[in-house]
Design an enzyme around this catalytic site. Structure first.
Site, PDB file in Angstrom:
ATOM      1  N   ASP A 232      38.191  37.020  37.547  1.00 15.62           N
ATOM      2  CA  ASP A 232      39.239  36.294  36.835  1.00 15.62           C
ATOM      3  C   ASP A 232      40.188  35.642  37.846  1.00 15.62           C
ATOM      4  OD1 ASP A 232      40.691  35.709  34.328  1.00 15.62           O
ATOM      5  OD2 ASP A 232      42.224  37.022  35.178  1.00 15.62           O
TER       6      ASP A 232
ATOM      7  N   GLU B 128      36.136  32.441  38.536  1.00 17.47           N
ATOM      8  CA  GLU B 128      36.767  31.493  37.618  1.00 17.47           C
ATOM      9  C   GLU B 128      37.518  30.447  38.439  1.00 17.47           C
ATOM     10  OE1 GLU B 128      40.004  31.259  33.947  1.00 17.47           O
ATOM     11  OE2 GLU B 128      40.098  32.907  35.394  1.00 17.47           O
TER      12      GLU B 128
END
Length: 617
Positions: free
Chosen positions: A354, A386
């Site tokens: 993330d 990400e």
């Protein structure tokens, strides 16, 4: 070429080879055609990222006097080079300088001649440290992204396991998600539907039959929210979704179906309501918020203790952690008992990181080393990040990132391709622009990273793709086929294949409509997924995009005998395929010319349609 002109094409091997990114230390050949009356000097102006320009003289070709050549050797650490060309000419009024750089769209390929150095857009040359391919099970696979709370409840009578305090449960699974916020916009009651790991286990065979080979799960660790990006305890699975034995059962049963599990690693921040921060006293008297003597106090940056502290995007529910702190690194990845090691050892296929932009490069490299320690020849792990932009040249917090140059990410989430697919189908960009943007990505990324990109047309952070197209299923069909056939690994956001709609959070997180799926859309996804699963050209073939007027096309090929071509008409009128009018951005491909024999005579494409032509002879 017209008088007083120049020509270079970064995608043509006649002007630059090899194509695209290269390994550091290797040489690259460049040539430029220059047609001026009195050329005094032609130079390659090149700079290593962060350094000044080096002007290297190019030499005239003995057999072709308008062509100037050079072989340039890259050196030092991996990273980016940027370059353009400088041409010095003699005119009646004296010496004059010209510059050749990228076109105004900032894509590679053929560029433009300018007389203003401030207007030059430079070409990019990516130099990676070493070849770093993702595992084949990943690059040949199809990913299914599950937001766990919203997928399926596997309990008897859909009973909710371990409901949380100060939350609410929806009356039915077809209710619309809704947040209860206070006057400052903070969520004060989290909402839950009750999806859990048992529910995923129950649907494994259905997902397998659909063509799914990889499950990417939203965070599984204990947290107060439904999305669980505000981790409360990295060592525990959230009791609402299951426990360690159930998780191990999921891994075991998925493995029998050749399905791997990718976990969401949220290591930039934790929850304010966590054992580490403990702002609300949920975890007793400890935690950084309550005790400056806490083992976790130094994890956080306080400006005015305890109420003012660094948090992700100033969201005080998400206090950020000091990623350079040895104790935190030891906890996350730098020990055999670390969080990454513990959960990777459990048998998962890898991690998606993330907000990778928030993690320092050496932090990501440390996670990769931990992941690699659990890889072997038959069971290599994958690490995806990400990143919302071109990950090859991303700058975050004033620093150039080196995600894809070896030893960090295998690949990144491919949001640039999502934007391109939508813009092409909505005709906000031309077919030629789409081809140019895709070739730019291909040339910027190391080949292995280009093929390992996690492609998506929707995620928990975006509007549902059917909503983007205002319910137009013909447009959706085009997007689905592009998702499944473009280079990279296709990722289906749960429920998109069932026709779920919704704007941004929370509308894009509705519960899966079991028994109420849009069967037309599901069949489109199934057919495209099966094409991907059974056509090796689509799994591992090279990639060459082109345009024919308003038509967009590309070919995925393993050789001149094994290829698959897609032609797409995003317009609202029927379009004939005038093959002789195709525009190949690489300056001319023998492969494309050979494909003429396989095109049906008088081929045309209906409005908002596509055609797939295969040759596997």
């Amino acid at each position: 070429m017209a008088p007083d002109s120049a020509y270079f094409n970064s995608w043509s091997e006649a002007y630059r080879r090899p194509f695209g990114a290269i390994q550091i230390g290797k040489s690259i050949f460049m040539a430029i055609d220059v047609r001026f009356a009195h050329v005094l000097r032609v130079e390659l102006a090149i700079q290593k990222d962060g350094s000044g320009f080096e002007y290297v003289e190019m030499f005239q070709d003995g057999e072709d006097p308008i062509k100037y050549r050079i072989k340039y050797v890259t050196e030092g650490a991996s990273g980016l080079y940027f370059y353009h060309f400088r041409i010095t000419c003699q005119t009646d009024s004296g010496t004059r300088l010209y510059y050749y750089g990228k076109q105004a769209d900032h894509c590679g390929g053929a560029g433009q001649l300018l007389d203003d150095p401030g207007a030059v857009s430079q070409y990019q040359l990516t130099c990676y440290a070493y070849s770093d391919p993702a595992p084949e099970w990943y690059t040949h696979g199809i990913i299914y992204h599950i937001f766990i709370d919203r997928f399926n409840n596997g309990n008897a009578f859909h009973r909710i396991s371990n409901p949380k305090k100060n939350s609410f449960i929806y009356a039915t699974e077809d209710d619309d998600p809704y947040y209860i916020r206070d006057s400052k916009g903070h969520i004060v009651r989290w909402d839950f539907f009750g999806g859990n790991l048992k529910g995923i286990i129950d649907k494994l065979h259905e997902l397998h039959q659909f063509g799914v080979t990889i499950l990417y799960l939203s965070p599984i660790f204990e947290a107060s929210s439904n999305h669980r990006y505000n981790t409360a305890d990295f060592t525990k699975i959230d009791p609402m979704i299951g426990d360690r034995p159930i998780f191990e059962k999921l891994i075991k049963k998925a493995k029998r179906l050749n399905i791997r599990i990718i976990l969401d690693g949220v290591f930039n921040h934790v929850g304010a309501d966590s054992v580490y921060f403990n702002r609300f006293g949920t975890y007793g008297n400890g935690g950084a918020y309550n005790d400056t003597r806490s083992a976790y106090y130094n994890w956080f940056t306080f400006h005015h203790y305890p109420d003012s502290y660094d948090s992700w995007w100033a969201v005080d529910d998400l206090p950020t952690v000091k990623k350079d702190l040895p104790a935190y690194r030891h906890f996350i990845f730098d020990s055999d008992q670390s969080i990454v090691s513990q959960w990777t050892e459990a048998g998962i296929g890898g991690w998606r990181l993330d907000v990778a932009d928030e993690l320092p490069d050496d932090f990501i490299a440390g996670i990769r080393r931990a992941v690699d320690r659990h890889s072997n020849g038959n069971d290599r792990k994958v690490l995806i990040g990400e990143v919302w932009e071109d990950a090859s040249n991303k700058i975050a917090y004033g620093k150039r990132r080196h995600y894809l140059e070896g030893g960090m990410l295998h690949g990144a989430m491919n949001y640039p391709v999502r934007h391109l697919i939508i813009d092409l189908i909505e005709q906000r960009i031309s077919a030629r622009s789409a081809a140019r943007q895709l070739l730019t990505l291909k040339s910027n990324y190391p080949p292995e990273a280009f093929n390992a990109a996690m492609n998506n047309i929707g995620s928990h952070d975006t509007e549902r793709i059917l909503t983007v197209f205002n319910g137009n299923e013909e447009k959706l069909k085009l997007a689905i086929w592009l998702l499944m056939t473009l280079p990279g690994v296709p990722c289906i956001y749960y429920g998109d294949e069932a026709g779920l709609t919704g704007g941004k959070d929370p509308e894009n997180r509705r519960f899966y409509p079991w028994g109420r799926e849009n069967q037309r859309i599901k069949q489109i996804y199934y057919q495209a997924a099966q094409a991907r699963r059974h056509d090796l050209n689509l799994q591992s073939g090279d990639f060459l995009p082109f345009s024919i007027g308003d038509l967009f096309g590309f070919v995925r090929f393993r050789s001149q005998e094994y290829w698959t071509m897609l032609l797409l008409n995003p317009t609202s009128i029927e379009q004939p395929v005038h093959w002789d009018e195709r525009f190949d951005e690489t300056g001319g491909s023998r492969l494309l010319e050979a494909m003429r024999l396989f095109l049906p005579v008088g081929l045309s494409l209906a409005p908002c349609s596509l055609r797939v032509i295969c040759n596997n002879s």
